[in-house]
Design an enzyme around this catalytic site. Structure first.
Site, mmCIF file in Angstrom:
data_model
loop_
_atom_site.group_PDB
_atom_site.id
_atom_site.type_symbol
_atom_site.label_atom_id
_atom_site.label_comp_id
_atom_site.label_asym_id
_atom_site.label_seq_id
_atom_site.Cartn_x
_atom_site.Cartn_y
_atom_site.Cartn_z
ATOM 1 N N ARG A 118 0.141 -0.849 -0.291
ATOM 2 C CA ARG A 118 -0.152 0.023 0.336
ATOM 3 C C ARG A 118 0.649 0.997 0.015
ATOM 4 N NH1 ARG A 118 -2.690 -3.711 2.750
ATOM 5 N NH2 ARG A 118 -1.334 -2.841 5.063
ATOM 6 N N GLU B 20 3.362 -7.216 14.003
ATOM 7 C CA GLU B 20 2.185 -7.469 15.303
ATOM 8 C C GLU B 20 1.673 -8.826 15.084
ATOM 9 O OE1 GLU B 20 0.034 -3.659 12.296
ATOM 10 O OE2 GLU B 20 1.795 -4.727 12.758
#
Length: 182
Positions: free
Chosen positions: A63, A100
């Site tokens: 992205r 994460e």
């Protein structure tokens, strides 16, 4: 056009429990589907960096490529692509990092930068900072410096921006979300 944080935030879709339970994914797809919003985002970054002294723009897979390529084009700067493992065809430098969700490997063509280059690094979002810190380590391994790390979104509760700042890398984000913000 004046930057309108509320309008931008309203076009960033929260997706609960993606990619795993308890995570709220921040989907920028609706923002890119709005020509007005995309122009506001791009113009905001362009205004910030048009007179800044750096030589290259780096964009994170995938992205980060969206906004990084627009800004590189508008500022007439070379674009360096930082990719996920196995996506680049020539000699690469690699750096592992924690996300994460687990461990990942970031790669860049080994001949992308030279000593003395200064790089503005783009991603869509700063969460834990792992991707951008890995990119910064790769930039430094090639003898270049990091001008700043920039993103559309910051998730300050996850500490990524703070980790970047603690590592001597200034950050700039257009907007921020609390983890529980919808």
């Amino acid at each position: 056009m004046m930057f309108d944080e509320f309008s931008i935030k309203s076009l960033i879709r929260p997706v609960p429990d993606f990619p795993k339970p308890g995570v709220v994914f921040r989907d920028i797809t609706p923002l890119f589907q709005s020509p007005r919003a995309l122009r506001l985002v791009a113009d905001s970054f362009i205004q910030r960096y048009v007179e800044s002294d750096f030589s290259h723009i780096a964009a994170m897979d995938a992205r980060g490529f969206l906004i990084g390529s627009i800004i590189a084009y508008e500022l007439n700067k070379p674009l360096i692509l930082f990719r996920k493992q196995g996506k680049l065809p020539a000699d690469v430098l690699a750096e592992s990092y924690q996300t994460e969700y687990g461990e990942a490997l970031l790669e860049v063509h080994a001949d992308s930068l030279c000593e003395g280059d200064s790089v503005l690094i783009f991603d869509d979002l700063i969460a834990t900072g792992g991707t951008l810190l890995a990119a910064a380590r790769l930039v430094r391994r090639m003898g270049a410096t990091v001008h700043e790390a920039a993103a559309i979104i910051d998730l300050p509760e996850l500490g990524g921006s703070q980790k970047l700042n603690d590592s001597g890398i200034p950050t700039f984000c257009l907007t921020a979300f609390a983890l529980n913000e919808r």
